[in-house]
Design an enzyme around this catalytic site. Sequence first.
Site, PDB file in Angstrom:
ATOM      1  N   HIS A 124      23.848  13.102 -14.853  1.00  0.00           N
ATOM      2  CA  HIS A 124      22.554  13.214 -15.538  1.00  0.00           C
ATOM      3  C   HIS A 124      21.503  12.324 -14.851  1.00  0.00           C
ATOM      4  O   HIS A 124      20.357  12.712 -14.696  1.00  0.00           O
ATOM      5  CB  HIS A 124      22.662  12.757 -16.998  1.00  0.00           C
ATOM      6  CG  HIS A 124      23.570  13.588 -17.851  1.00  0.00           C
ATOM      7  ND1 HIS A 124      24.747  13.117 -18.370  1.00  0.00           N
ATOM      8  CD2 HIS A 124      23.463  14.868 -18.280  1.00  0.00           C
ATOM      9  CE1 HIS A 124      25.323  14.051 -19.094  1.00  0.00           C
ATOM     10  NE2 HIS A 124      24.566  15.128 -19.065  1.00  0.00           N
TER      11      HIS A 124
ATOM     12  N   MET B 164      22.426  16.705 -23.408  1.00  0.00           N
ATOM     13  CA  MET B 164      22.952  16.478 -24.760  1.00  0.00           C
ATOM     14  C   MET B 164      23.397  15.016 -24.894  1.00  0.00           C
ATOM     15  O   MET B 164      24.191  14.687 -25.779  1.00  0.00           O
ATOM     16  CB  MET B 164      24.097  17.436 -25.048  1.00  0.00           C
ATOM     17  CG  MET B 164      23.612  18.893 -25.049  1.00  0.00           C
ATOM     18  SD  MET B 164      24.633  20.007 -26.017  1.00  0.00           S
ATOM     19  CE  MET B 164      26.198  19.834 -25.226  1.00  0.00           C
ATOM     20  N   GLY B 165      22.889  14.154 -23.997  1.00  0.00           N
ATOM     21  CA  GLY B 165      23.212  12.733 -24.105  1.00  0.00           C
ATOM     22  C   GLY B 165      24.607  12.415 -23.586  1.00  0.00           C
ATOM     23  O   GLY B 165      25.188  13.205 -22.838  1.00  0.00           O
TER      24      GLY B 165
ATOM     25  N   LYS C 268      27.039  21.972 -12.098  1.00  0.00           N
ATOM     26  CA  LYS C 268      28.371  22.094 -12.696  1.00  0.00           C
ATOM     27  C   LYS C 268      28.391  23.230 -13.714  1.00  0.00           C
ATOM     28  O   LYS C 268      29.361  23.950 -13.843  1.00  0.00           O
ATOM     29  CB  LYS C 268      28.826  20.785 -13.358  1.00  0.00           C
ATOM     30  CG  LYS C 268      30.285  20.883 -13.807  1.00  0.00           C
ATOM     31  CD  LYS C 268      30.838  19.553 -14.218  1.00  0.00           C
ATOM     32  CE  LYS C 268      30.465  19.236 -15.642  1.00  0.00           C
ATOM     33  NZ  LYS C 268      31.110  20.149 -16.634  1.00  0.00           N
TER      34      LYS C 268
ATOM     35  N   LEU D  50      31.906  14.851 -12.932  1.00  0.00           N
ATOM     36  CA  LEU D  50      31.438  14.081 -14.091  1.00  0.00           C
ATOM     37  C   LEU D  50      31.077  15.027 -15.227  1.00  0.00           C
ATOM     38  O   LEU D  50      30.454  16.069 -15.005  1.00  0.00           O
ATOM     39  CB  LEU D  50      30.225  13.225 -13.721  1.00  0.00           C
ATOM     40  CG  LEU D  50      30.427  12.148 -12.663  1.00  0.00           C
ATOM     41  CD1 LEU D  50      29.227  11.205 -12.641  1.00  0.00           C
ATOM     42  CD2 LEU D  50      31.693  11.351 -12.891  1.00  0.00           C
TER      43      LEU D  50
ATOM     44  N   LEU E 207      25.191  10.153 -21.440  1.00  0.00           N
ATOM     45  CA  LEU E 207      24.780  10.328 -20.044  1.00  0.00           C
ATOM     46  C   LEU E 207      25.743   9.660 -19.062  1.00  0.00           C
ATOM     47  O   LEU E 207      26.290   8.596 -19.328  1.00  0.00           O
ATOM     48  CB  LEU E 207      23.376   9.751 -19.849  1.00  0.00           C
ATOM     49  CG  LEU E 207      22.289  10.361 -20.741  1.00  0.00           C
ATOM     50  CD1 LEU E 207      20.930   9.742 -20.406  1.00  0.00           C
ATOM     51  CD2 LEU E 207      22.228  11.880 -20.610  1.00  0.00           C
ATOM     52  N   HIS E 208      25.908  10.319 -17.919  1.00  0.00           N
ATOM     53  CA  HIS E 208      26.694   9.769 -16.812  1.00  0.00           C
ATOM     54  C   HIS E 208      25.850   9.904 -15.554  1.00  0.00           C
ATOM     55  O   HIS E 208      24.714  10.394 -15.602  1.00  0.00           O
ATOM     56  CB  HIS E 208      28.040  10.492 -16.688  1.00  0.00           C
ATOM     57  CG  HIS E 208      27.930  11.987 -16.705  1.00  0.00           C
ATOM     58  ND1 HIS E 208      27.284  12.698 -15.704  1.00  0.00           N
ATOM     59  CD2 HIS E 208      28.334  12.910 -17.609  1.00  0.00           C
ATOM     60  CE1 HIS E 208      27.337  13.986 -15.979  1.00  0.00           C
ATOM     61  NE2 HIS E 208      27.951  14.147 -17.141  1.00  0.00           N
TER      62      HIS E 208
HETATM   63  O1  PAF Z   1      23.845  21.444 -20.219  1.00  0.00           O
HETATM   64  C1  PAF Z   1      23.606  20.926 -21.334  1.00  0.00           C
HETATM   65  O2  PAF Z   1      23.833  19.740 -21.563  1.00  0.00           O
HETATM   66  C2  PAF Z   1      23.034  21.806 -22.451  1.00  0.00           C
HETATM   67  O3  PAF Z   1      23.585  23.086 -22.405  1.00  0.00           O
HETATM   68  C3  PAF Z   1      21.504  21.864 -22.456  1.00  0.00           C
HETATM   69  C4  PAF Z   1      20.968  22.522 -21.191  1.00  0.00           C
HETATM   70  C5  PAF Z   1      20.941  20.447 -22.558  1.00  0.00           C
HETATM   71  C6  PAF Z   1      21.009  22.663 -23.654  1.00  0.00           C
HETATM   72  O4  PAF Z   1      21.403  22.084 -24.845  1.00  0.00           O
END
Ligand code: PAF
Length: 285
Positions: free
Chosen positions: A40, A33-34, A152, A187, A36-37
Site C-alpha cells: 500500500h 481497506m487499511g 496483486k 504482501l 496497510l503494508h
Molecule cells: O483492493 C482493495 O483493497 C479494495 O478492493 C478496494 C479497491 C479498496 C475497494 O474497497
Amino acid sequence: MTNPEVIHDPSELARRVSELKSQGKTIGLVPTMGALHYGHLSLAIAAKNDCDVAIVSVFVNPTQFAPNEDYDQYPRQLQADIDLLSQVDTDIVFAPSPEAMYPRGFVSNVHVGGVTTRLEGSFRPTHFDGVATVVMKLFQLSQANVAFFGQKDFQQVAVIRRMVADLNVPTEIIACPIVREADGLALSSRNKYLSAEERKTALVLSRSLGYAKELIHKGEREAAVVKAAVEKMILDEGGTAIDYVSISDPDSLQEMTRIAGNVVVLLAVRVGKTRLIDNMVIEPA
Ligand code: PAF
C-alpha cells in the site's frame, strides 16, 4: 514526515477536494481497506510523486464481502495506518464509516459485466459489484486525476479499467507492481491470518508461479501442461486447497490454450482458512 489531515465525513472530503482543485492541484487517490503494508505504501508513494495531493482512503467496504466471508474479522488499525502514511507524506486520509458511505435508503449499484464473470467473480459472485460501486463513489468524492491500484488484484484492476472506460470517468488508472517479502510471499493484509506454519505453506504460491515461468521459458506452450504442473506443486505442499489456477490473456482475461504471447498466471488458493491470491505476467522467452 507530515501528519495527514484525517477526514471521516464524505461531504467534508468533497468540500476539501473542490477547494484544492480550485487552487489548480492534481489529486492522486489510493483506495485501500487499511491494515496497510509496504505494498500500500508503494502506492501512496507513487501518488505523492505523480500528483500534488495524495489521498489514501481506508475503508473496509462491507458490500464486497459475502455473508460467509471475513468482513468482521478483517483487520482494522486506523491509527497505525495513519502513522505509516505520515512517513510517506500522504496529505489526506479518508476514513468514513459504513453508515456514511451507505446511508439509509442506499440502493444503487455499479455492475461491470464481462471481465467480472470468471476467476474471482465465479467464486465471489457479488464481490466486484461491491468493489466497482465503492470505487466509483471514491472517484466521485475525491475527483481524482489519477488512482493507484496494486497489480496483486489483477482482475480488480481490469474491472476498474473497464468501468472507467465504459462510464467516461476522467480518472487515469495506474497499476503498480506486486510487492513481495524476501522469500516471495506477496504482501497482503490477509497474511495476518496465517500461523507460522501456514505462512511457510503459503510460499508455494509464489514458488509455483516461478515454476510456471521456468516451464514457459524452457519452451512449454501447452497451457494445460503448465496449469497441471502448478496445481500439482500446490497440492503436493499439503494444507492447501485450490479455488483456481488460470493461464489467461493479460488484456481480456480469457483462458489460453496455447501460449503464444504474454500470459498471466493467476492463483487463488486456500491455506488453512485463509484465501490468498497471487499472479505473475510471463513473457515467453
Ligand atoms: O483492493 C482493495 O483493497 C479494495 O478492493 C478496494 C479497491 C479498496 C475497494 O474497497
